[in-house]
Scaffold this active site. Structure first.
Site, PDB file in Angstrom:
ATOM      1  N   CYS A 147      26.378  81.342  72.677  1.00 26.76           N
ATOM      2  CA  CYS A 147      27.989  81.910  72.159  1.00 26.76           C
ATOM      3  C   CYS A 147      28.252  82.531  71.082  1.00 26.76           C
ATOM      4  CB  CYS A 147      29.332  81.024  72.512  1.00 26.76           C
ATOM      5  SG  CYS A 147      28.965  80.398  74.259  1.00 26.76           S
ATOM      6  N   CYS A 148      28.794  83.571  70.884  1.00 28.70           N
ATOM      7  CA  CYS A 148      29.559  83.566  69.165  1.00 28.70           C
ATOM      8  C   CYS A 148      30.737  85.071  69.611  1.00 28.70           C
ATOM      9  CB  CYS A 148      28.251  84.536  68.271  1.00 28.70           C
ATOM     10  SG  CYS A 148      27.117  86.393  69.074  1.00 28.70           S
ATOM     11  N   TRP A 149      30.916  86.067  68.414  1.00 28.25           N
ATOM     12  CA  TRP A 149      32.008  86.229  69.088  1.00 28.25           C
ATOM     13  C   TRP A 149      32.317  87.544  69.946  1.00 28.25           C
ATOM     14  CZ3 TRP A 149      37.245  85.315  68.540  1.00 28.25           C
ATOM     15  CH2 TRP A 149      37.952  86.114  68.311  1.00 28.25           C
TER      16      TRP A 149
END
Length: 135
Positions: free
Chosen positions: A59-61
């Site tokens: 996950c990231c933004w």
């Protein structure tokens, strides 16, 4: 199933995802939290490629950076998904072994749907000839 997990930012969603995965009986291998997205994606990709984990979740933004970083690891097929159908299709037609999603737009309910599809859908063996073309 052993799941490598990494995120560049710890949030309520990432904590929820980790709790949900363990509640489903999966063994969680936390590769990194609150570290730069290239390290997260690469670290989870390495864990999957080396067999430390069966599958990975990153996950990231936006989910884009971690998916790019994971896909730089030989043998990794990371798919950036936004819904259940895309996650199921990534498994069916691409034998994706890393699920990437963005923290910005993903709700806990949507994360559950994608994770469930990603972890329970088997690849279509007639597509296996194409996997070797991926690198």
């Amino acid at each position: 199933m052993r799941i490598a997990f990494g995120t560049d930012e710890s949030t309520d969603l990432t904590r929820y995802v980790k709790e949900w995965l363990t509640a489903q009986g999966h063994e969680l291998v936390v590769v990194g939290e609150d570290i730069a997205w290239p390290e997260v994606g690469g670290g989870v990709g390495e864990a999957v490629a080396r067999g430390v984990a069966d599958r990975g979740v990153v996950c990231c933004w936006t989910g884009t950076g971690v998916s790019i970083a994971a896909n730089k690891v030989a043998g990794v097929r990371a798919a950036l998904c936004t819904d259940r159908a895309t996650a199921a299709g990534a498994r069916t037609w691409n034998d994706a072994n890393v699920l990437a999603f963005g923290l910005r737009l993903t709700s806990p309910a949507l994360a559950e749907e994608m994770l469930d599809a990603f972890l329970t859908t088997d690849p279509d063996t007639s597509e296996a000839v194409n996997y070797g073309r991926l690198g």
